[in-house]
Design a protein around this motif. Structure first.
Motif, short mmCIF file in Angstrom:
data_model
loop_
_atom_site.label_atom_id
_atom_site.label_comp_id
_atom_site.label_asym_id
_atom_site.label_seq_id
_atom_site.Cartn_x
_atom_site.Cartn_y
_atom_site.Cartn_z
N UNK A 160 -4.45 1.31 -1.27
CA UNK A 160 -3.63 1.47 -0.07
C UNK A 160 -2.17 1.15 -0.37
N UNK A 161 -1.93 0.07 -1.10
CA UNK A 161 -0.56 -0.31 -1.42
C UNK A 161 0.11 0.77 -2.29
N UNK A 162 -0.65 1.33 -3.22
CA UNK A 162 -0.09 2.38 -4.07
C UNK A 162 0.26 3.61 -3.25
N UNK A 163 -0.60 3.98 -2.31
CA UNK A 163 -0.31 5.13 -1.46
C UNK A 163 0.97 4.92 -0.67
N UNK A 164 1.12 3.74 -0.08
CA UNK A 164 2.28 3.46 0.77
C UNK A 164 3.58 3.44 -0.03
#
Length: 465
Positions: free
Chosen positions: A321-325
């Motif tokens: 999720x952090x990588x996507x954001x």
């Protein structure tokens, strides 16, 4: 030229949860699987992303009505010259199933085709690629082979959308670095983030009508994940600021609270007890810097939901999720969510190109994408059930680029065009999109790719950055 034979997915046993048993051969296999997934994903940076899918343009009526699209044999197409304007698109590989309906329409020669695949990886299943890593160290070829497998075969899962491999495929495609459980717990144990009150106002209503999600993912888990993300984003923002302008938070918010502080908070009220149980450690100082941009925006709870559903741990969901954001769509959570508004404008532009009649009709009813498509853009269509179809659509988006969500939204409009054109009040239909049909949306979106000009496609690629 026919596609090489691809090994069928092996049947994967359901995960077994054993908390106090001694290490077993399965434990070692899991560790090797995680390590090979890291070697295939985070350890390698892709410097030359694959080119755009070369598809013959289809008008909306052909997309929807031509029965031949349902029984097309796998084929591939010759390579074309690469456009020098596009740098980050992952949506450029030739899919196994080309929607060639009208050969008389010339291809756009500025769009390129298939990147090199690995012949050894072509003969391996997705699960084996994750377990063993790229054959002969050919990371780029293995990634391209995996993309084609995801598009052609999909990721094997049960009727609830559960798969023991999906989260690792997502981590690889997102090129997410490894996040240790201790690092994640360190963020959780810091207590309430500056965005905590916003998070608590959203989590209780996340996918409330989806029994699959409610049965598997607790609100406490969602709170922990979003609060950890908010802390991480807050820390990054603070590091970028000049030292003189950095804001100092109370000690109870910046570090782990003392045992006396925790006890005092838990005894203050039933609501405080609930928050403490949900977040493990928390404080009442949740309003500090609540309006700080770039840490949490409304809708991130829905965007996080599929990660928690698909992942086998909160730390895995956090990493993806952090990588996507931060890499794929930082513009969606920055400032006034400018990336989302650019995406909405592109939905209107693409619809006007591929279906002028439907576009004009919606415009005559004063219906722009800002009115009906905001949740779909922000959440990558995760706001539209059913959840198993969301997961299958995300497999495609992460393989070939989350920016293709713009085309997937237009594809949904085209799929319901007859109902919209026949309705005197189309807003009633657009308030709640029909149930997702991932396969049909993907096929329609891939057909739309070749109907849009290069400059518009470039804007789509960059709109969320």
């Amino acid at each position: 030229m026919q596609s090489p034979k691809m090994e069928a997915f092996p049947s994967l046993p359901p995960p077994v949860h054993e908390y106090h048993s001694p290490p077993s051969p399965r434990t070692h296999r899991t560790l090797r699987k995680l390590q090979s997934a890291h070697n295939l994903g985070a350890a390698a940076r892709i410097t030359n992303p694959p080119p755009l899918v070369p598809l013959v343009p289809l008008v909306p009526q052909q997309i929807l009505q031509d029965p031949s699209l349902r029984s097309i044999s796998p084929t591939r197409q010759q390579s074309l010259n690469r456009s020098p304007q596009r740098h980050r698109a992952n949506s450029d590989a030739t899919p196994p199933n080309l929607l060639v309906v009208n050969p008389a329409i010339p291809l756009n020669t500025k769009r390129s085709a298939l990147s090199r695949t690995s012949s050894a990886a072509d003969n391996m299943s997705i699960d084996r690629l994750i377990r063993d890593g790229p054959p002969e160290g050919d990371v780029d070829g293995a990634l391209e082979s995996m993309r084609l497998k995801v598009l052609d075969q999909g990721i094997k899962s049960d009727t609830d959308g559960m798969s023991s491999s999906r989260i690792y495929v997502w981590l690889i495609f997102l090129d997410a670095p490894v996040v240790t459980t201790d690092d994640y717990l360190g963020l959780v144990h810091r207590g309430a983030s500056p965005a905590y009150s916003k998070i608590r106002n959203d989590t209780f209503r996340t996918l409330t009508t989806d029994p699959l999600f409610r049965r598997r993912v607790s609100e406490a888990s969602l709170i922990r994940l979003l609060n950890a993300i908010a802390w991480k984003l807050h820390d990054v923002n603070e590091e970028r600021r000049p030292t003189s302008s950095r804001q100092s938070l109370p000690a109870s918010s910046c570090g782990s609270p003392s045992r006396s502080e925790i006890s005092q908070n838990m005894a203050s009220s039933p609501a405080a007890k609930s928050r403490a149980r949900a977040l493990t450690l928390t404080t009442e100082d949740s309003e500090v810097n609540a309006s700080e941009p770039g840490t949490y925006v409304q809708g991130m709870n829905v965007l996080a939901a599929p990660f928690l559903y698909a992942a086998r741990s909160e730390a895995e969901a956090f990493a993806a999720f952090y990588r996507l954001l931060t890499r794929e769509c930082p513009g969606y959570i920055r400032g006034a969510m400018d990336g989302v508004h650019r995406g909405l404008a592109l939905v209107d532009r693409v619809l006007a190109i591929v279906d002028p009649k439907l576009s004009l009709y919606l415009t005559s009813k004063a219906l722009s994408a800002e009115i009906y498509a905001f949740p779909s853009v922000l959440t990558l269509c995760a706001c539209t059930p059913p959840l198993p179809e969301v997961l299958r659509l995300w497999d495609f988006l992460f393989a070939y680029g989350p920016h293709l969500n713009i085309l997937c939204i237009v594809a949904q409009l085209i799929m319901m065009r007859n109902e919209l054109l026949d309705s005197l009040s189309p807003i009633k239909l657009l308030r709640s999109f029909p149930a997702l049909q991932a396969d049909q949306i993907k096929r329609t979106a891939l057909a739309i790719v070749k109907m849009i000009p290069d400059d518009v496609y470039t804007e789509i690629v960059k709109h969320a950055l």
